[in-house]
Design a protein around this motif. Sequence first.
Motif, PDB file in Angstrom:
ATOM      1  N   SER A 153      45.339  91.863  54.047  1.00 55.90           N
ATOM      2  CA  SER A 153      44.225  92.782  54.247  1.00 55.90           C
ATOM      3  C   SER A 153      44.804  94.188  54.203  1.00 55.90           C
ATOM      4  CB  SER A 153      43.517  92.501  55.579  1.00 55.90           C
ATOM      5  OG  SER A 153      44.378  92.794  56.662  1.00 55.90           O
ATOM      6  N   SER A 154      44.012  95.172  54.588  1.00 53.86           N
ATOM      7  CA  SER A 154      44.512  96.540  54.593  1.00 53.86           C
ATOM      8  C   SER A 154      45.479  96.813  55.741  1.00 53.86           C
ATOM      9  CB  SER A 154      43.349  97.530  54.667  1.00 53.86           C
ATOM     10  OG  SER A 154      42.587  97.296  55.837  1.00 53.86           O
ATOM     11  N   HIS A 155      45.593  95.864  56.691  1.00 56.95           N
ATOM     12  CA  HIS A 155      46.456  96.055  57.855  1.00 56.95           C
ATOM     13  C   HIS A 155      47.588  95.032  57.946  1.00 56.95           C
ATOM     14  CE1 HIS A 155      44.115  99.209  59.860  1.00 56.95           C
ATOM     15  NE2 HIS A 155      43.024  98.554  59.496  1.00 56.95           N
ATOM     16  N   VAL A 156      47.383  93.804  57.514  1.00 53.13           N
ATOM     17  CA  VAL A 156      48.328  92.712  57.764  1.00 53.13           C
ATOM     18  C   VAL A 156      48.977  92.265  56.463  1.00 53.13           C
ATOM     19  CG1 VAL A 156      48.604  90.392  58.702  1.00 53.13           C
ATOM     20  CG2 VAL A 156      46.963  91.968  59.743  1.00 53.13           C
ATOM     21  N   GLY A 157      50.294  92.096  56.507  1.00 51.24           N
ATOM     22  CA  GLY A 157      51.039  91.583  55.375  1.00 51.24           C
ATOM     23  C   GLY A 157      52.060  90.557  55.828  1.00 51.24           C
ATOM     24  N   ARG A 161      45.522  97.433  50.314  1.00 50.64           N
ATOM     25  CA  ARG A 161      44.435  96.463  50.331  1.00 50.64           C
ATOM     26  C   ARG A 161      45.030  95.069  50.177  1.00 50.64           C
ATOM     27  NH1 ARG A 161      43.737  99.245  45.145  1.00 50.64           N
ATOM     28  NH2 ARG A 161      44.304  97.821  43.466  1.00 50.64           N
ATOM     29  N   SER A 162      44.174  94.070  50.069  1.00 52.63           N
ATOM     30  CA  SER A 162      44.637  92.683  50.136  1.00 52.63           C
ATOM     31  C   SER A 162      45.409  92.222  48.907  1.00 52.63           C
ATOM     32  CB  SER A 162      43.437  91.751  50.365  1.00 52.63           C
ATOM     33  OG  SER A 162      42.504  91.895  49.299  1.00 52.63           O
ATOM     34  N   ASP A 163      45.336  92.944  47.791  1.00 48.46           N
ATOM     35  CA  ASP A 163      46.021  92.487  46.583  1.00 48.46           C
ATOM     36  C   ASP A 163      47.262  93.323  46.265  1.00 48.46           C
ATOM     37  OD1 ASP A 163      44.664  94.763  46.019  1.00 48.46           O
ATOM     38  OD2 ASP A 163      44.007  94.156  44.030  1.00 48.46           O
ATOM     39  N   VAL A 164      47.833  93.974  47.271  1.00 46.64           N
ATOM     40  CA  VAL A 164      48.992  94.841  47.060  1.00 46.64           C
ATOM     41  C   VAL A 164      50.263  94.094  47.464  1.00 46.64           C
ATOM     42  CG1 VAL A 164      50.123  96.993  47.732  1.00 46.64           C
ATOM     43  CG2 VAL A 164      47.649  96.915  47.409  1.00 46.64           C
ATOM     44  N   PHE A 174      67.127 102.228  56.528  1.00 46.16           N
ATOM     45  CA  PHE A 174      66.542 103.247  55.670  1.00 46.16           C
ATOM     46  C   PHE A 174      66.633 102.745  54.233  1.00 46.16           C
ATOM     47  CE2 PHE A 174      67.058 106.898  52.845  1.00 46.16           C
ATOM     48  CZ  PHE A 174      65.911 107.609  53.132  1.00 46.16           C
ATOM     49  N   GLY A 175      65.534 102.854  53.477  1.00 48.47           N
ATOM     50  CA  GLY A 175      65.569 102.349  52.119  1.00 48.47           C
ATOM     51  C   GLY A 175      64.370 102.779  51.310  1.00 48.47           C
ATOM     52  N   ILE A 176      64.160 102.087  50.205  1.00 47.77           N
ATOM     53  CA  ILE A 176      63.065 102.406  49.294  1.00 47.77           C
ATOM     54  C   ILE A 176      62.087 101.242  49.248  1.00 47.77           C
ATOM     55  CG2 ILE A 176      64.524 103.895  47.880  1.00 47.77           C
ATOM     56  CD1 ILE A 176      64.676 101.635  45.837  1.00 47.77           C
ATOM     57  N   GLN A 177      60.841 101.558  48.905  1.00 47.35           N
ATOM     58  CA  GLN A 177      59.797 100.544  48.759  1.00 47.35           C
ATOM     59  C   GLN A 177      59.037 100.780  47.453  1.00 47.35           C
ATOM     60  OE1 GLN A 177      58.521  98.933  53.144  1.00 47.35           O
ATOM     61  NE2 GLN A 177      57.293 100.520  52.263  1.00 47.35           N
ATOM     62  N   LEU A 178      58.701  99.673  46.805  1.00 43.82           N
ATOM     63  CA  LEU A 178      57.907  99.708  45.588  1.00 43.82           C
ATOM     64  C   LEU A 178      56.561  99.054  45.874  1.00 43.82           C
ATOM     65  CD1 LEU A 178      60.619  98.630  42.986  1.00 43.82           C
ATOM     66  CD2 LEU A 178      59.995 100.942  43.701  1.00 43.82           C
ATOM     67  N   PHE A 179      55.475  99.716  45.485  1.00 44.80           N
ATOM     68  CA  PHE A 179      54.134  99.215  45.720  1.00 44.80           C
ATOM     69  C   PHE A 179      53.570  98.681  44.386  1.00 44.80           C
ATOM     70  CE2 PHE A 179      54.982 102.397  48.884  1.00 44.80           C
ATOM     71  CZ  PHE A 179      54.504 101.823  50.054  1.00 44.80           C
ATOM     72  N   LEU A 180      53.120  97.434  44.418  1.00 47.39           N
ATOM     73  CA  LEU A 180      52.621  96.762  43.221  1.00 47.39           C
ATOM     74  C   LEU A 180      51.120  96.548  43.368  1.00 47.39           C
ATOM     75  CD1 LEU A 180      55.480  94.090  42.957  1.00 47.39           C
ATOM     76  CD2 LEU A 180      55.429  96.394  41.973  1.00 47.39           C
ATOM     77  N   PHE A 181      50.342  97.392  42.707  1.00 45.91           N
ATOM     78  CA  PHE A 181      48.887  97.271  42.752  1.00 45.91           C
ATOM     79  C   PHE A 181      48.429  96.414  41.565  1.00 45.91           C
ATOM     80  CE2 PHE A 181      49.622 101.010  45.269  1.00 45.91           C
ATOM     81  CZ  PHE A 181      48.622 100.988  46.214  1.00 45.91           C
ATOM     82  N   ASN A 182      47.693  95.323  41.868  1.00 46.15           N
ATOM     83  CA  ASN A 182      47.197  94.453  40.807  1.00 46.15           C
ATOM     84  C   ASN A 182      45.911  95.016  40.194  1.00 46.15           C
ATOM     85  OD1 ASN A 182      49.319  92.735  41.328  1.00 46.15           O
ATOM     86  ND2 ASN A 182      48.141  91.493  42.780  1.00 46.15           N
TER      87      ASN A 182
END
Length: 211
Positions: free
Chosen positions: A87-91, A45-48, A203-211
Amino acid sequence: MIQKLHPLHSKLLGIVCLAMFSLAVSTSPVKAQQPPEDEQFKPLRSDVGIVGLSAKLHWYNFYSPFQDEMNSNTELELQFRNIRMLSSHVGVGYKAFASVYMTGFFEGAGIDAAAIGPMLRYYLLETTRWQPYLQGSALIGYNLALADALGANTGEGVGFRTALRAGLTYKVTNAFGIFLEAGPTWEYDSGFSLDAHALQVDFGIQLFLFN
């Protein structure tokens, strides 16, 4: 003796079956109330915020005709990306990249290349666990050659890179995932003339930060 063992086995088997049936009956309402596996993952979502890191290790062994000997270089390339979802699609965000080299066995070391630039990412679907996306980026930095250690293209000085990627992220948890990207990369000199192009895989790792 055999006739005595059969009733004993039958009683034990009956007790085990009764225990398994009681466990199934007692846990089925709990499982029924749990959400499906895909619904346990939060959608974008938009705040991620998304932080990604990938590392590549290159090892070169080449012949130096001036010194009449074999030389070796070890190169560690690190890429860091920081994205904020609009948004849920664009970053949008930025990407930083640095390459550290070591000559021989700790004979010399230094920073071989470094760059930073903007990045745009588009997620095709509003999925939760599997997340395919398209990504474009541009970099400005020093020594951004797309060549090997043989010196076919030194790329010294200020240079530019542009890249397109098709990527796929697999979320292990809501906070952690792994990604795979592939696509073309173009290298330009300081006059923005095309010097080289290559197909790269990250190839790597990703961290998701949910506010």
